[in-house]
Design an enzyme around this catalytic site. Structure first.
Site, PDB file in Angstrom:
ATOM      1  CB  SER A   1      -0.880  -0.009   1.248  1.00 53.42           C
ATOM      2  OG  SER A   1      -1.416   1.285   1.435  1.00 53.42           O
TER       3      SER A   1
ATOM      4  CG  HIS B   1      -3.968  -1.525  -1.579  1.00 53.27           C
ATOM      5  ND1 HIS B   1      -5.150  -2.155  -1.931  1.00 53.27           N
ATOM      6  CD2 HIS B   1      -4.277  -0.741  -0.515  1.00 53.27           C
ATOM      7  CE1 HIS B   1      -6.115  -1.771  -1.103  1.00 53.27           C
ATOM      8  NE2 HIS B   1      -5.615  -0.900  -0.241  1.00 53.27           N
TER       9      HIS B   1
ATOM     10  CG  ASP C   1      -5.120   2.564   0.894  1.00 55.60           C
ATOM     11  OD1 ASP C   1      -6.084   1.784   0.839  1.00 55.60           O
ATOM     12  OD2 ASP C   1      -3.967   2.219   1.231  1.00 55.60           O
TER      13      ASP C   1
ATOM     14  CG  MET D   1      -8.222   7.354   2.821  1.00 58.69           C
ATOM     15  SD  MET D   1      -7.270   7.367   4.349  1.00 58.69           S
ATOM     16  CE  MET D   1      -6.472   5.774   4.260  1.00 58.69           C
TER      17      MET D   1
ATOM     18  CG  HIS E   1      -9.260   0.446  -0.304  1.00 62.45           C
ATOM     19  ND1 HIS E   1      -8.643   0.198   0.907  1.00 62.45           N
ATOM     20  CD2 HIS E   1     -10.610   0.461  -0.046  1.00 62.45           C
ATOM     21  CE1 HIS E   1      -9.561   0.077   1.843  1.00 62.45           C
ATOM     22  NE2 HIS E   1     -10.767   0.242   1.302  1.00 62.45           N
TER      23      HIS E   1
ATOM     24  CG  MET F   1     -11.258   3.615   2.454  1.00 58.03           C
ATOM     25  SD  MET F   1      -9.661   3.502   3.264  1.00 58.03           S
ATOM     26  CE  MET F   1      -8.596   3.495   1.848  1.00 58.03           C
TER      27      MET F   1
ATOM     28  CG  MET G   1     -11.771  -2.700   5.135  1.00 51.97           C
ATOM     29  SD  MET G   1     -10.222  -2.226   4.330  1.00 51.97           S
ATOM     30  CE  MET G   1      -9.308  -1.461   5.668  1.00 51.97           C
TER      31      MET G   1
ATOM     32  N   GLY H   1      -2.852   3.795   8.113  1.00 49.89           N
ATOM     33  CA  GLY H   1      -1.915   2.680   8.100  1.00 49.89           C
ATOM     34  C   GLY H   1      -1.448   2.419   9.522  1.00 49.89           C
ATOM     35  N   GLY H   2      -0.782   1.298   9.718  1.00 48.36           N
ATOM     36  CA  GLY H   2      -0.121   1.021  10.992  1.00 48.36           C
ATOM     37  C   GLY H   2      -1.033   0.636  12.139  1.00 48.36           C
TER      38      GLY H   2
ATOM     39  CG  ASP I   1      -6.239  -2.733   3.142  1.00 48.69           C
ATOM     40  OD1 ASP I   1      -5.149  -2.537   3.699  1.00 48.69           O
ATOM     41  OD2 ASP I   1      -6.853  -1.860   2.492  1.00 48.69           O
ATOM     42  N   GLY I   2      -4.985  -4.316   6.177  1.00 43.93           N
ATOM     43  CA  GLY I   2      -4.864  -3.718   7.499  1.00 43.93           C
ATOM     44  C   GLY I   2      -4.118  -4.600   8.483  1.00 43.93           C
TER      45      GLY I   2
ATOM     46  CB  SER J   1       3.184   0.053   8.581  1.00 44.03           C
ATOM     47  OG  SER J   1       2.199  -0.843   8.995  1.00 44.03           O
TER      48      SER J   1
END
Ligand code: DX5
Ligand code: ZN
Length: 218
Positions: free
Chosen positions: A7, A32, A34, A36, A65, A67, A136, A143-144, A174-175, A197
């Site tokens: 990501s 990937h 993201d 947002m 992705h 969001m 998810m 992240g992290g 993811d996550g 991360s």
């Protein structure tokens, strides 16, 4: 073995080309990405100019992705910015069936993401139309974060639904994915593992991607 999708949310945006080139020459299968909006999730990542920059350099499948609330007006734009997979959130789409058809009509693979609290059986009437289900394993936005253990069970239920409905959808997680959970995730049925991360905080990201991939052998 699972597909590893680093990501770029955790990449160094001051040196984005360097991180993109690292992924290009790594064992990763996908990028990937993201997006947002600060409304669906309490964070804002990046918009179209960054996606354009990534698209110009990235030589692998681009998995976006979203969001964001109300993704429909931007579907064509994401296609033009190089998206191969476009994933929207179940919780963000009132007319999910229409959104999924529009993604496919625009020439992309369609994914639907589920927040940790969203029951996978809500996809029962649409799973046959999907190319990807994104489970998810953290609450989206950052992240992290810490991996949520219920994810294993959820992946198994998703796999059962896919088989029952004869769907071709891939299962993505993811996550909080790292070397401690990657094998068990693959065993539960995950096809694609997103890692932010774990990859970019590693001393050797290339080596980490390779290890993550090898660990998923079952
Ligand atoms: C979170 C994003 C993830 C994030 C994962 O909302 O969807 O893709 O970058 O980061 P890690 O792997 O650090 O949990
Ligand atoms: Zn993501």
């Amino acid at each position: 073995m699972a597909i590893i999708a680093p990501s770029i949310l955790s990449a160094d945006f001051g040196n984005l080309n360097k991180d993109i080139e690292m992924i290009n020459k790594s064992d990763a299968g996908w990028f990937h990405i993201d997006v947002m909006d600060g409304v669906f999730v309490p964070n804002i990542s990046f918009g179209f100019p960054i996606l354009d920059a990534v698209n110009k350099k990235a030589e692998k499948i681009k998995d976006i992705h979203l969001m964001i609330v109300n993704p429909d007006p931007y579907i064509e734009t994401f296609k033009n910015l190089g998206a191969d997979y476009l994933t929207v959130h179940y919780e963000a789409c009132i007319h999910l069936h229409r959104t999924v058809q529009e993604i496919k009509n625009a020439g992309m693979k369609a994914g639907v993401a589920l927040n940790p609290h969203t029951n996978v059986h809500l996809l029962e009437d649409i799973i046959e139309d999907l190319d990807l289900v994104l489970v998810m394993s953290v609450n989206p936005g950052f992240g992290g974060q810490k991996f949520i253990q219920n994810t294993y069970n959820k992946i198994s239920l998703t796999k059962e639904l896919i088989i029952k409905k004869n769907s071709k959808a891939l299962i993505q997680v993811d996550g909080g994915v790292n070397l401690d959970n990657a094998h068990q995730l693959a065993e539960a049925g995950a096809d694609v593992l997103v890692a932010g991360s774990a990859v970019f905080n590693a001393t050797n990201p290339l080596e980490m991607i390779k290890k993550l991939k090898i660990t998923t052998e079952i």
